[in-house]
Design an enzyme around this catalytic site. Structure first.
Site, mmCIF file in Angstrom:
data_model
loop_
_atom_site.group_PDB
_atom_site.id
_atom_site.type_symbol
_atom_site.label_atom_id
_atom_site.label_comp_id
_atom_site.label_asym_id
_atom_site.label_seq_id
_atom_site.Cartn_x
_atom_site.Cartn_y
_atom_site.Cartn_z
ATOM 1 N N ASP A 1 2.617 -6.662 1.136
ATOM 2 C CA ASP A 1 3.537 -7.045 0.072
ATOM 3 C C ASP A 1 4.142 -8.402 0.442
ATOM 4 O OD1 ASP A 1 5.236 -6.811 -2.172
ATOM 5 O OD2 ASP A 1 6.836 -6.063 -0.876
ATOM 6 N N THR B 1 1.348 -8.695 -4.664
ATOM 7 C CA THR B 1 2.748 -8.860 -5.038
ATOM 8 C C THR B 1 2.899 -8.825 -6.554
ATOM 9 O OG1 THR B 1 4.645 -10.349 -4.914
ATOM 10 C CG2 THR B 1 2.481 -11.369 -4.985
#
EC number: 7.6.2.1
Length: 1141
Positions: A405, A682
């Site tokens: 992430d 993301t």
């Protein structure tokens, strides 16, 4: 229940409204039948696996599902039923040991779960009944009960918030244990004010059946009062308090229980977590099949040769006990089968049943080294690393793909307001020196450098920042009660007030408005107060909040000014805002947004719209109607939101900075050198994420970026699939077909002229690839996309939904070769990819602990991933790979002489070793040295592993457990087994071996073979040990000493309980012979000779094999400048003696 099942079978379930009705108190006008208590589950939480009654049968069933355990059970039963050459104790005792140890471990773990369940179930709670406050255990709460919860207490079940002690009818909640968000969330009451008679409340709640979505809840409540009509109010997620969440900054609340026990959203979210298996387990099973085939072959050969030999006249029976031809053929097949089983029993120790318990102990004990590592301790949160599962330690040394992430993982998730743009003009507070509203520059031509947007526009923009949010404020008198979790509360220096919000971005924007002279003073009685530059307090009536959701990617508020003007303020991502504002206003802001995104800032656009009273009445009616709907409420609300959020005027945009994690770039660089490919998944916009990738050195200046985004596909949606196919073919030719082939894979080389590629894809394009119009196209697109990605150094996937993150991980995980994947994240939106990957890592960051709870391992910071993989992962894999190969090798050495012995005893199934030796070999004599080795060995020192990341490549793709190394260990076992048997056999060619002229018997023969065996396999491990500690010395030399002591003790005493004592004084007599001493020493040396020769001629494999004076060793003392990776057999006991474990 029967009616429900029948309705499902008959297909009528689709028409049935799946709701539940809950009665609180005694609603008037309802019949007796309606007041019968519905059959809802109790509030008991059960996470344990066993009970005291079913532990034994259930655990035994699960353990005997393992092939090796079930096999040894069959062997044990055969020994009990059939007249076999060895005692049932020889296989029963090791099996009992393995089963017992495993059962104790699993029983202890389940006891801990029972203990945790009891703490939750017996937790005292307050229930309001008939005007009384009764204390009960949590497990006794029933659906419909009114529960009182005080500050800092955890909600015992899912509650509808009825009343709060706060004047504004709200309460603050943290849900870190549920969705990973440790910030404060605001929830709203159903009743208007605090009433002492809440325990006498009469109401009916209609809501949906339990389902695991934490963010979804639909219902309505009918409140009955004497002499008045019932009041109907909608219920949504803002009214639902979830079990596991904690009440914050609110003295007391009362709520009605709607979901209890295993029907709470928390319980539904923690059911069905899949079990992950490591590649080492798969290798063990493959090797086990080979050895099973070897065992069957040995038994079949011996059985066949036995009957061939016995068919010769005079060899099948004694001359004085000859049988007739009829007697010989009677039960022939039964005798053949019985003999086959007997040989199976005789050779069954080739299967290393004790290896399983040793592997489990190694994993369990080895996991403590991660927990104890002081380098993982973070002083900021006062925590270190956490191991949630020890079954995947070795997988940390096999990772090929890392999915990470961005926000909170690569970055700190610590938002700071940097600048804003108002009507195309830039306001940078950092560059301001005099004015509150900052120094104004522009992205337009230089001639407009000092122009300003105008006071009216500036104030409108700042009012939007102060009003369009869900931030709550606490005054100084209560600030001591505020939890400053994750930086989401901020104490200002002037008025000492604390901001509380559900998002760090919102706090940053409100603080940014404060820098420019506008201060948000809080919400009181549904009235928002703002202090302007003139220190005047402006009040706005809050009419509606259109909450943020990931589909719209924006949020809005509708407020009413003192003059009666109704305004809608909206903020959101540029991609969702630009289509909803005036076109001529977009261009003035777009350049600013794109520039900020390239600089790595998070950007939001701000717009407003003025509503007439008539327009508001229409919108208000639609909103009220949608909020009361039980079916499709989200869709109806979304439609109203989209209808009202159109035709807005764009005011400006904001830029918020999220700094990189400490040592993020260095960590990514090391992982690249180790041969791992890093993919960033993301939800942020492409420009921001791309800037972060450059900052983390995932993308270099020389990296050629291949873009697969909606922008690159064009605006014509009808031709996007066609354009996507063209781009995929073009990129495939460039990155795959035209790329020079390299044997060692695709690694970053700082001196190579080979082009380096990076890929950027967004969520919309990924959906197009995975969900093409034709299945053939989908498979084709997916194949091309995957090949392109595999030939890129790094991949950036932006605008990703949580489910898409998991789809990406699954696609790579299931690709050709089955690469080992690792996912790392810190938030609830990362849980899906963490669970999907082979190894899941949670960051103990600012988005709570949901990722940590669902991960296999948790670390405080991203920088700790480097040591976790390059050091711990590398060592864990090498240790357990050596353990597995060693177990198969030593058992082959053990059984091969037994097999050869059958050729010299007429295949009579005569055992070579005594039953005590058969039983103790794997349990006592050879178990502890390999366990200590698998826990403490460091074939390369940790500093070298961290400084030379390329060492990691040598062990990837299961390098030490492939068929080549397995064949080497097998041939070594065959060679040593032959040496053991025939070396001793040559000794016995001399008939008189004792001084008195007596000859040794067959038990002495077997004892000599066994002594050579035990010493050889133990010394072999000593030669392989490179990192000596006092524990290694103790277990290696202690095991050999124990064998000698046991042999003297076992053979030196007459045991009355034994029917026959085969080894009485055999060991002592054996050692009285000089010839026996000589042959034992000679055979040990000859057996270990291949290892010694290989160790002498093998080249050093350390990082300095090509450099006599490596850079990372310069300046150190001479003793520490030795090669950190010396040949296996050239280490002395003094090497690395100064290393601290």
């Amino acid at each position: 229940m029967l009616r429900r099942c029948l309705s499902r079978w008959c297909g009528s379930d689709e028409k049935r409204v799946d709701n539940r009705t809950i009665y609180i108190g005694h609603p008037p006008g309802l019949g007796t039948e309606a007041l019968l208590p519905p059959k809802f589950c109790d509030n008991r939480i059960i996470s344990s696996k066993y009970t005291i009654w079913n532990f034994l049968p259930k655990n035994l069933f699960e353990q005997f599902r393992r092939i090796a355990n079930f096999y040894f059970l069959i062997i044990f039963l055969v020994q009990v039923i059939v007249d076999t050459p060895t005692s049932p104790v020889t296989s029963g005792l090791p099996l009992f040991f393995v089963i017992t140890v495993t059962a104790i471990k699993q029983g202890y773990e389940d006891w801990l779960r029972h203990k945790a369940d009891n703490e939750v179930n017996k937790y005292p709670v307050t229930v309001l009944e008939n005007g009384k406050r009764n204390r009960k255990e949590s497990k006794n709460i029933k659906v419909g009960d009114i529960v009182e919860v005080t500050e800092d207490e955890t909600f015992p079940c899912d509650l509808i918030l009825l009343q709060s002690s706060r004047d504004d009818c709200t309460c603050f909640v943290t849900t870190a244990s549920l969705d990973g968000e440790s910030n404060h969330k605001t929830h709203f009451t159903v009743c208007d004010r605090w009433e002492k008679e809440i325990s006498f409340l009469s109401a009916t709640i209609e809501c949906e059946q339990p389902q695991p979505d934490l963010y979804k809840f639909v219902g309505r409540i009918h409140i009955y009062k004497e002499g008045q009509d019932s009041t109907v109010r909608s219920l949504g997620p803002e009214n639902l308090l979830l079990k596991g969440a904690t009440l914050k900054n609110t003295k007391k609340i009362c709520g009605a229980a709607v979901y209890t026990g295993m029907e709470t959203k928390m319980a539904l979210n923690y059911q069905g977590k899949s079990q992950k298996r490591s590649a080492v387990e798969k290798s063990i099973n493959a090797f086990l099949i080979v050895y099973l085939c070897l065992l069957l072959s040995k038994a079949l050969v011996c059985t066949t040769l036995k009957y061939i030999w016995q068919n010769k006249y005079g060899d099948d029976e004694l001359w004085y006990n000859q049988k007739t031809q009829k007697e010989k053929k009677t039960y022939m097949f039964l005798r053949i089968f019985t003999d086959f089983l007997s040989f199976m029993v005789l050779f069954n120790f080739i299967i290393p049943v004790s290896m399983y318990v040793t592997v489990e102990m190694q994993k369990f004990l080895g996991s403590f080294f991660i927990t104890w590592d002081r380098d993982f301790f973070d002083p900021e949160i006062q925590e270190g690393a956490l191991v949630n599962t020890s079954d995947l330690n070795e997988e940390l040394g096999q990772v090929e793909y890392i999915f990470t992430d961005k926000t909170g993982t690569l970055t700190q998730n610590n938002m700071e307001f940097i600048e804003c743009c108002i009507d195309g003009f830039r306001y940078n507070y950092r560059e301001s020196s005099t004015e509150l509203d900052g120094f104004c520059t522009t992205d337009e031509p230089i001639s407009k450098l000092h122009e300003k947007a105008g006071r009216e526009k500036e104030e409108l923009f700042l009012r939007a920042l102060c009003l369009c949010h869900t931030v709550q404020i606490k005054e100084a008198s209560e600030s001591s009660q505020v939890d400053g979790v994750d930086g989401l509360t901020d104490v200002t220096s002037d008025d000492q007030c604390s901001y509380i919000a559900s998002s760090p971005d919102e706090v940053a924007l409100v603080k940014g408005a404060t820098k420019y002279g506008f201060r948000f003073l809080g919400l009181e009685n549904n009235c928002m107060k703002v202090e302007n530059r003139s220190r005047d307090v402006e009040k706005y009536e809050l009419l509606h909040v259109l909450n943020f959701d990931p589909v719209r990617r924006r949020m809005s508020v509708i407020v009413k000014t003192k003059t009666g003007e109704i305004l809608l303020f909206c903020k959101g991502a540029d991609s969702s805002m630009f289509p909803r504002v005036q076109e001529e206003e977009v261009e003035r802001i777009r350049m600013h947004v794109e520039r900020n995104a390239l600089e790595g800032y998070r950007t939001l656009c701000v717009a407003y719209k003025s509503l007439t009273p008539e327009e508001f009445e229409v919108v208000n009616g639609f909103l009220q109607e949608a909020k009361l709907a039980l079916q499709d409420r989200e869709e109806k609300l979304a439609k109203v939101y989209n209808d009202v959020e159109t035709g807005m005027h764009l005011i400006g945009a904001t830029a918020v900075e999220d700094s990189l994690q400490e040592e993020a770039a260095e960590t990514m660089e090391s992982l690249h050198r180790a041969g791992m490919k890093v993919w960033v998944l993301t939800g942020d916009k492409m420009e921001t994420a791309k800037s972060t990738c450059y900052a983390c050195r995932l993308f270099q200046k020389s990296t050629e970026l291949l873009e697969l985004t909606v922008r690159s596909l064009g605006e014509d949606s009808g031709k996007r699939e066609e354009k996507l196919h063209e781009l995929l073919l073009d990129y495939h030719k460039k990155a795959v077909q035209d790329r020079p082939k390299s044997k060692g894979g695709i690694y970053r080389s700082w001196s190579s002229s080979i082009p380096e590629f990076g890929l950027i894809i967004d969520g919309a394009t990924l959906s197009l690839i995975l969900n093409a119009t034709l299945d053939t196209n989908a498979n084709r697109y997916k194949s091309l996309f995957l090949q392109i990605c595999q030939n890129c150094m790094a991949v950036l996937c932006c605008r990703m939904a949580p489910l898409q993150k998991a789809q990406i991980v699954k696609m790579v995980k299931n690709s050709k070769g089955g690469p080992i994947t690792l996912s790392i994240g810190d938030g609830a939106n990362d849980v899906s990819m963490i669970l999907e990957a082979h190894v899941g890592i949670g960051i103990k960051g600012k988005e709570g602990r949901q990722a940590v709870r669902n991960s296999d391992y948790a670390i405080p910071k991203l920088k700790h991933l480097k040591k976790l993989l390059l050091a711990h992962g590398h060592l864990y894999y090498v240790r357990i790979a050596h353990l597995v190969q060693y177990f198969f090798y030593k058992n082959l050495c053990f059984i091969l002489p037994q097999f050869l012995y059958q050729f010299f005893c007429g295949f009579s199934q005569q055992p070579l070793y005594d039953a005590a030796y058969l039983t103790m070999y794997n349990i006592c004599f050879t178990s502890m040295p390999i366990l200590a080795y698998s826990l403490l060995e460091q074939h390369i020192c940790i500093d070298s592993l961290l400084e030379n990341a390329s060492l990691y490549r040598r062990i990837t793709k299961n390098a030490m457990l492939r068929w080549g190394p397995f064949l080497f260990w097998t041939l070594l076992g065959l060679f040593q087994g032959l040496v053991f048997f025939f070396g001793t056999y040559q000794l016995f060619q001399n008939p008189a071996l004792e001084d008195n002229g007596q000859v040794f018997g067959n038990w002495t023969f077997g004892t000599i073979v066994f002594t050579v065996l035990v010493f050889t396999v133990t010394l072999k491990l000593a030669l392989d040990t490179r990192h000596w500690t006092w524990i290694n010395h103790f277990v290696i030399w202690g095991s050999l000493a124990f064998y000698v002591f046991f042999s003297f003790f076992w053979g030196g005493i007459i045991w009355p309980s034994l029917k026959q004592q085969r080894l009485y004084f055999v060991f002592a007599n054996m050692l009285s012979s000089v010839s026996a001493w000589l042959i034992i020493i000679l055979l040990i040396v000859v057996s270990l000779l291949p290892d010694i020769v290989i160790g002498v001629i093998r080249q050093p494999q350390g990082p300095d094999r090509h450099h006599k004076n490596p850079a990372h060793l310069r300046g150190r003392d001479p003793q520490s400048s030795r090669s950190p990776d010396r040949p296996l057999l050239l280490r002395t006991f003094s090497d690395e003696s100064n290393t601290v474990v």
